[in-house]
Scaffold this active site. Structure first.
Site, short mmCIF file in Angstrom:
data_model
loop_
_atom_site.label_atom_id
_atom_site.label_comp_id
_atom_site.label_asym_id
_atom_site.label_seq_id
_atom_site.Cartn_x
_atom_site.Cartn_y
_atom_site.Cartn_z
N ASN A 9 1.11 -1.14 0.03
CA ASN A 9 0.14 -0.06 -0.12
C ASN A 9 0.82 1.18 -0.03
O ASN A 9 1.56 1.50 0.86
CB ASN A 9 -0.93 0.06 1.35
CG ASN A 9 -1.80 1.36 1.55
OD1 ASN A 9 -1.82 1.88 0.51
ND2 ASN A 9 -2.28 1.56 2.65
N TRP A 10 0.97 1.94 -1.07
CA TRP A 10 1.72 2.96 -1.29
C TRP A 10 1.52 4.33 -0.85
O TRP A 10 2.26 5.32 -0.77
CB TRP A 10 2.25 3.12 -2.72
CG TRP A 10 3.12 2.05 -3.44
CD1 TRP A 10 3.61 1.25 -2.75
CD2 TRP A 10 3.44 2.07 -4.68
NE1 TRP A 10 4.06 0.17 -3.67
CE2 TRP A 10 4.08 0.76 -4.92
CE3 TRP A 10 3.41 2.84 -5.89
CZ2 TRP A 10 4.72 0.37 -5.97
CZ3 TRP A 10 3.67 2.34 -7.08
CH2 TRP A 10 4.41 1.06 -7.14
N LYS A 11 0.06 4.24 -0.23
CA LYS A 11 -0.59 5.38 0.37
C LYS A 11 -0.17 6.64 -0.44
O LYS A 11 -0.12 6.68 -1.58
CB LYS A 11 0.24 5.90 1.84
CG LYS A 11 -0.12 4.39 2.59
CD LYS A 11 -0.02 4.63 4.16
CE LYS A 11 0.08 3.21 5.06
NZ LYS A 11 -0.02 3.50 6.22
N HIS A 95 -9.23 0.60 4.82
CA HIS A 95 -8.17 0.79 5.62
C HIS A 95 -8.12 1.60 6.88
O HIS A 95 -9.22 2.73 7.05
CB HIS A 95 -7.08 1.54 4.75
CG HIS A 95 -5.65 1.46 5.16
ND1 HIS A 95 -5.35 2.48 6.03
CD2 HIS A 95 -4.71 0.69 5.12
CE1 HIS A 95 -4.13 2.27 6.29
NE2 HIS A 95 -3.78 1.07 5.72
N GLU A 97 -6.54 4.05 7.84
CA GLU A 97 -6.51 5.39 7.77
C GLU A 97 -7.94 6.08 7.19
O GLU A 97 -8.41 7.23 7.56
CB GLU A 97 -5.43 6.01 7.09
CG GLU A 97 -4.23 5.90 7.85
CD GLU A 97 -2.82 5.43 6.93
OE1 GLU A 97 -2.90 5.41 5.57
OE2 GLU A 97 -2.16 4.73 7.62
N GLU A 167 -5.33 -5.55 10.63
CA GLU A 167 -4.29 -4.47 10.76
C GLU A 167 -4.60 -3.75 12.08
O GLU A 167 -5.21 -2.88 12.16
CB GLU A 167 -4.18 -3.56 9.74
CG GLU A 167 -4.11 -4.08 8.25
CD GLU A 167 -3.34 -3.24 7.36
OE1 GLU A 167 -2.12 -3.05 6.80
OE2 GLU A 167 -4.00 -1.99 7.09
N GLY A 173 2.43 2.02 10.80
CA GLY A 173 3.41 2.83 10.66
C GLY A 173 3.99 3.44 12.00
O GLY A 173 4.61 4.49 12.01
N SER A 213 3.61 -2.54 10.21
CA SER A 213 5.05 -2.67 10.52
C SER A 213 5.57 -3.72 10.09
O SER A 213 6.80 -4.41 10.78
CB SER A 213 5.47 -2.22 11.93
OG SER A 213 4.85 -0.73 11.98
N GLY A 234 2.79 -1.23 4.33
CA GLY A 234 2.80 0.22 3.98
C GLY A 234 4.39 0.47 3.81
O GLY A 234 4.86 0.52 2.77
N GLY A 235 4.91 1.26 4.69
CA GLY A 235 6.39 1.87 4.75
C GLY A 235 7.45 0.87 3.77
O GLY A 235 8.02 1.53 2.82
C1 PEP Z 1 -0.63 -0.18 5.99
O1 PEP Z 1 -0.54 0.99 5.53
O2 PEP Z 1 -1.52 -1.08 5.55
C2 PEP Z 1 0.51 -0.43 6.78
C3 PEP Z 1 0.34 -1.91 7.44
O3 PEP Z 1 1.55 0.32 6.94
P1 PEP Z 1 3.08 -0.24 7.77
O4 PEP Z 1 3.34 -1.43 7.12
O5 PEP Z 1 3.84 1.08 7.34
O6 PEP Z 1 2.75 -0.20 9.01
#
Ligand code: PEP
Length: 249
Positions: A9-11, A95, A97, A167, A173, A213, A234-235
């Site tokens: 997920n590049w957000k 998600h 967010e 999640e 994050g 993470s 994500g990251g």
């Molecule tokens: C996400 O955006 O779904 C996520 C899990 O982010 P991260 O891996 O950065 O925690």
């Protein structure tokens, strides 16, 4: 056997040239990987270019969100048919967010899930508890509520074609990952609920990703859990090395 599915997920990151460079790097590094499904979820405006860059790679491309209506006066929104017309096949829904920054309700996630199926997109539905909910021992209740609401009125066939990403909000994050056992425990809760809502066959074949993470360093231990069927990252999905490192868990 459930085929693992690892999605990035590049957000709201990467401009056009950065996104195409990352997609091209993944195509090169991951050529020949067929024992698991891989997907990337760029910003909607970048979908056609990322789809182009990944043509012939087997890596699927999806949007990070969509509106539940087909079209209309919804300034700034994108619809399922628009995502499809950009060449993408998948969509992330609910998600954390979207739920906690933009106030999306369980009911809205349900409408979006129905719309994704209607418009022929493969959805990943995200669920997960906040830190205070975990500390109050409400994780199972929260996640069950979110799953039940998301799948309300959804028949077996579209349900089967859906993926859930567990999640925990406190792990997204933050650098704080659920332990492999904590992740698996919730995945089992979700799988048992799916067996009650549908049947054992659906539940046993259903893919449940973990997200929060995930990094190359913790991917192996998480994937070793029997009910973890992949990741939503994500990251660490923003760089070829770290995303490929996770995929090569
Ligand atoms: C996400 O955006 O779904 C996520 C899990 O982010 P991260 O891996 O950065 O925690």
């Amino acid at each position: 056997m459930r085929k693992p599915f690892i999605a990035g997920n590049w957000k709201m990151n990467l401009d056009l040239s950065e996104a195409v460079k990352l997609a091209s790097g993944l195509k090169e590094e991951l050529a020949g990987v067929t024992d698991l499904d891989i997907g990337v979820f760029p910003s909607a405006i970048l979908l056609p270019d990322v789809v182009d860059a990944l043509t012939g790679s087997g890596i699927v491309v999806g949007a990070q969100n969509m509106h539940n209506e087909e079209k209309g006066a919804f300034t700034g929104e994108i619809s399922g048919p628009m995502i499809k017309s950009a060449g993408a096949t998948h969509v992330i829904l609910g998600h954390s967010e979207r739920r906690h920054v933009f106030g999306e309700s369980d009911e809205l996630v349900n409408l979006k899930l129905k719309a994704a199926h209607k418009f022929g997109l493969s959805p990943i539905v995200c669920v997960g508890e906040k830190l205070e909910e975990r500390e109050a021992d409400r994780t199972a209740a929260i996640v069950e509520r979110q799953v039940k609401a998301a799948f309300d009125g959804i028949s077996r066939e579209p349900a089967e074609a859906t993926v859930i990403a567990y999640e925990p909000v406190w792990a997204i994050g933050t650098g704080r990952t659920a332990t492999p056992e904590q992740a698996n425990e919730v995945h089992v809760i979700i799988r048992r609920l799916l067996a009650r809502l549908y049947d054992d066959e659906l539940a046993n074949g259903f893919r449940i990703q973990y997200g929060g993470s995930v990094k190359p360093e913790n991917a192996t231990a998480l994937m070793a859990q029997p009910d973890v069927d992949g990741f939503l990252v994500g990251g660490a999905s923003l760089k070829v090395d770290s995303f490929v490192g996770i995929i090569r868990y």
